[in-house]
Enzyme design. Structure first.
Site, PDB file in Angstrom:
ATOM      1  CE  LYS A   9      -4.047  -1.949   2.274  1.00 24.43           C
ATOM      2  NZ  LYS A   9      -5.078  -1.658   3.323  1.00 24.43           N
ATOM      3  CE1 TYR A  49      -9.648  -2.773   0.213  1.00 19.86           C
ATOM      4  CE2 TYR A  49      -8.671  -0.750  -0.545  1.00 19.86           C
ATOM      5  CZ  TYR A  49      -8.688  -1.896   0.140  1.00 19.86           C
ATOM      6  OH  TYR A  49      -7.387  -2.177   0.759  1.00 19.86           O
ATOM      7  CG  ASN A 112      -3.705  -1.855   6.865  1.00 22.37           C
ATOM      8  OD1 ASN A 112      -3.493  -1.681   5.572  1.00 22.37           O
ATOM      9  ND2 ASN A 112      -5.085  -2.890   7.037  1.00 22.37           N
ATOM     10  CG  HIS A 115      -5.348  -5.938  -0.492  1.00 19.26           C
ATOM     11  ND1 HIS A 115      -6.732  -6.116   0.141  1.00 19.26           N
ATOM     12  CD2 HIS A 115      -5.552  -6.824  -1.563  1.00 19.26           C
ATOM     13  CE1 HIS A 115      -7.444  -6.549  -0.349  1.00 19.26           C
ATOM     14  NE2 HIS A 115      -7.023  -7.215  -1.430  1.00 19.26           N
ATOM     15  CD  GLU A 126      -9.150  -8.345  -3.882  1.00 20.24           C
ATOM     16  OE1 GLU A 126      -7.971  -9.084  -3.664  1.00 20.24           O
ATOM     17  OE2 GLU A 126      -9.940  -8.157  -2.986  1.00 20.24           O
TER      18      GLU A 126
HETATM   19  P1  GDP Z   1      -8.288  -6.476   5.116  1.00 18.40           P
HETATM   20  O1  GDP Z   1      -8.886  -7.608   3.982  1.00 18.40           O
HETATM   21  O2  GDP Z   1      -7.662  -7.084   6.417  1.00 18.40           O
HETATM   22  O3  GDP Z   1      -7.480  -5.765   4.595  1.00 18.40           O
HETATM   23  O4  GDP Z   1      -9.715  -5.904   5.753  1.00 18.40           O
HETATM   24  P2  GDP Z   1     -10.934  -5.437   5.258  1.00 18.40           P
HETATM   25  O5  GDP Z   1     -11.285  -6.064   3.802  1.00 18.40           O
HETATM   26  O6  GDP Z   1     -12.047  -5.619   5.921  1.00 18.40           O
HETATM   27  O7  GDP Z   1     -10.840  -3.762   4.873  1.00 18.40           O
HETATM   28  C1  GDP Z   1     -10.120  -3.344   3.975  1.00 18.40           C
HETATM   29  C2  GDP Z   1      -9.262  -2.302   4.567  1.00 18.40           C
HETATM   30  O8  GDP Z   1     -10.143  -1.055   5.041  1.00 18.40           O
HETATM   31  C3  GDP Z   1      -8.254  -2.442   5.698  1.00 18.40           C
HETATM   32  O9  GDP Z   1      -7.052  -3.195   5.199  1.00 18.40           O
HETATM   33  C4  GDP Z   1      -8.223  -1.410   6.431  1.00 18.40           C
HETATM   34  O10 GDP Z   1      -7.168  -0.554   5.989  1.00 18.40           O
HETATM   35  C5  GDP Z   1      -9.433  -0.857   6.239  1.00 18.40           C
HETATM   36  N1  GDP Z   1     -10.492  -0.942   7.236  1.00 18.40           N
HETATM   37  C6  GDP Z   1     -11.153  -1.997   7.738  1.00 18.40           C
HETATM   38  N2  GDP Z   1     -11.776  -1.860   8.556  1.00 18.40           N
HETATM   39  C7  GDP Z   1     -11.675  -0.691   9.146  1.00 18.40           C
HETATM   40  C8  GDP Z   1     -12.382   0.100  10.078  1.00 18.40           C
HETATM   41  O11 GDP Z   1     -13.044  -0.451  10.882  1.00 18.40           O
HETATM   42  N3  GDP Z   1     -11.810   1.399  10.320  1.00 18.40           N
HETATM   43  C9  GDP Z   1     -11.004   1.948   9.418  1.00 18.40           C
HETATM   44  N4  GDP Z   1     -10.548   3.358   9.478  1.00 18.40           N
HETATM   45  N5  GDP Z   1     -10.531   1.286   8.543  1.00 18.40           N
HETATM   46  C10 GDP Z   1     -10.826   0.113   8.189  1.00 18.40           C
END
Ligand code: GDP
Length: 137
Positions: A9, A49, A112, A115, A126
């Site tokens: 990222k 997303y 973070n 991905h 994807e």
């Molecule tokens: P991943 O598969 O672990 O990347 O998580 P997800 O697909 O649920 O979410 C995509 C991205 O959105 C994550 O990598 C985080 O950067 C962001 N994200 C997910 N949940 C949250 C949240 O509750 N708050 C915030 N601020 N960002 C989030």
């Protein structure tokens, strides 16, 4: 063999840790099938997303993902989807295990570092979102 989609990222690219992340990917036995540095538009990020479009963090997420270049990857290994998610660690770096990408290179849930696809169906979507068939041959 299985393939997954990964992103280094914008925070990690800006912090200059792309090489370290790629080295760990290779040390863990993944083959890099395809790789591209790309500065996503906000609409590229929103399409990627789209499952999160109703979430409160969607605007911040698409702003962040389009803020600077990222590295797009197709990784191949046995059990690649699960193995890459294990190497990445928990979504929130505060909850990630030591030695994972997100613990070592992520600063917050928003920044973070990496991905990874979470299932075969999402990996297929994807990979095809960002790579042409010829690039994945
Ligand atoms: P991943 O598969 O672990 O990347 O998580 P997800 O697909 O649920 O979410 C995509 C991205 O959105 C994550 O990598 C985080 O950067 C962001 N994200 C997910 N949940 C949250 C949240 O509750 N708050 C915030 N601020 N960002 C989030």
């Amino acid at each position: 063999m299985e393939r997954t989609f990964a992103i280094i990222k914008p925070d990690a690219v800006k912090n200059g840790v792309t090489g370290q992340i790629l080295a760990r990917i290779e040390q863990q036995g993944f083959r890099i099938v395809a790789m591209r540095l790309q500065h996503l538009s906000r609409s590229d990020a929103a399409g990627f997303y789209h499952v999160h479009r109703e979430k409160p963090f969607f605007g911040g997420l698409t702003d962040f993902m389009s803020s600077a270049p990222c590295v797009l990857l197709c990784l191949e290994a046995p059990d690649a989807i699960r193995a890459w998610r294990a190497l990445m660690g928990a979504t929130n770096p505060a909850n990630a295990e030591p030695g994972t990408m997100r613990k070592d290179f992520g600063a917050s849930i928003d920044n973070n570092a990496t991905h990874g696809s979470d299932a075969p169906e999402t990996a297929a979507f994807e990979l095809s979102y960002f790579f042409r068939g010829m690039e994945l041959a």
